[in-house]
Design an enzyme around this catalytic site. Structure first.
Site, short mmCIF file in Angstrom:
data_model
loop_
_atom_site.label_atom_id
_atom_site.label_comp_id
_atom_site.label_asym_id
_atom_site.label_seq_id
_atom_site.Cartn_x
_atom_site.Cartn_y
_atom_site.Cartn_z
N GLU A 11 31.56 -23.57 49.82
CA GLU A 11 32.36 -22.95 50.48
C GLU A 11 31.47 -21.81 51.66
OE1 GLU A 11 35.72 -22.56 51.76
OE2 GLU A 11 36.40 -24.12 50.39
N ASP A 36 38.75 -24.86 61.56
CA ASP A 36 39.15 -25.55 61.11
C ASP A 36 41.07 -26.01 61.80
OD1 ASP A 36 40.25 -22.95 60.03
OD2 ASP A 36 39.30 -24.58 57.76
N THR A 59 38.67 -17.57 58.16
CA THR A 59 38.43 -17.70 56.89
C THR A 59 37.68 -16.72 56.75
OG1 THR A 59 38.19 -20.25 57.24
CG2 THR A 59 37.44 -18.99 55.68
#
Length: 275
Positions: free
Chosen positions: A60, A78, A83
């Protein structure tokens, strides 16, 4: 009881046994029962959990320092909005909203509380409406607060880690299999869509059975990882499957079903090592 009485009692018992024609025999020792072997540690063992956090962080965040990711935040394009954090909480999928709500319940008036209305509005979208321009800055400020760090840990465990480990153990999987479940639920969530964790698992079950159903663990994990790769390729943002191909699949080929160090793997071409 004094010594003389004790001696007399012993003599009396021998005499009585002799009078009735019996011979004193020693008591039989209790049969030896082998101790049951200790259960192998699961992914929730602290040392194994630390490995899991590093493995996910390598994929990640391209780093083994997972605790440095409390402050991480960006939009990776995305379709999930921002995020952020140690597990990739997203403004578009609800888990970031739940996290900030938990933090605010525990610590009212924190720097992120003001964004709760905006997080409710953008949930389910990739919008930054009401979050820009200061939300990333304030997220990084909040990440210095141990209360926010604990909230991230707790939400990670509640939503992702604990359900994955529970399902993995129920399927009879050891540490690697539990981790494969965890990594999948981190990326795909567990909704109703075809690429969710539960549907990845169902896809694998059509090809192989887990140990709890009498199947071979390695064969089942290969089927699960195949299903996981399929799910990843359904989204352009997740189409690089190296976190499976050059990490989890490597451990599986080695037969390292308990994720015992040393571990060597690659993600996105970068090499990592846990000694």
């Amino acid at each position: 009881m004094d010594p003389e009485t004790t001696a007399a009692t012993r003599t009396s018992r021998r005499t009585v046994l002799g009078l009735i024609g019996l011979t004193a025999v020693p008591l039989l020792a209790a049969p030896h029962v082998a101790a049951a072997p200790a259960a192998a540690p699961g992914l929730d063992d602290p040392a194994k959990k630390e490995i899991a956090m590093k493995l996910v962080s390598s994929a990640e965040n391209s780093s083994l320092d997972w605790k440095a990711q409390y402050k991480y935040i960006e939009d990776i394009d995305d379709g999930r909005g921002y995020t952020a954090g140690i597990i990739g909480f997203c403004s578009g999928t609800g888990d970031m909203l739940d996290l900030v709500q938990l933090y605010t319940d525990r610590k009212p008036g924190n720097v992120l509380a003001q964004y709760l209305p905006a997080l409710r509005r953008v949930n389910g979208t990739d919008s930054h409406d009401g979050l820009d321009p200061n939300f990333p800055r304030d997220w990084r400020r909040a990440a210095q607060d141990t209360a926010f760090q604990r909230a991230q840990n707790d939400e990670r465990d509640r939503v992702y880690f604990n359900p994955a480990v529970k399902r993995g153990k129920a399927d009879g999987l050891r540490v690697l299999g539990q981790f494969a479940y965890y990594d999948a639920i981190v990326m795909h969530g567990d909704g109703d869509d075809a690429t969710s964790f539960s549907n990845i698992r169902k896809r694998a079950l059509r090809r192989a059975k887990p140990p709890a159903q009498g199947g071979d663990e390695t064969a089942y994990l290969n089927a699960f990882l195949d299903a996981r790769v399929w799910a990843m390729k359904q989204e352009e943002a997740h189409s690089d499957t190296s976190r499976v191909d050059t990490a989890q699949r490597v451990f599986l080929r080695q037969g390292n079903l308990d994720l015992n160090p040393p571990l060597d793997w690659k993600v996105y071409g970068d090499s990592y090592h846990i000694g």
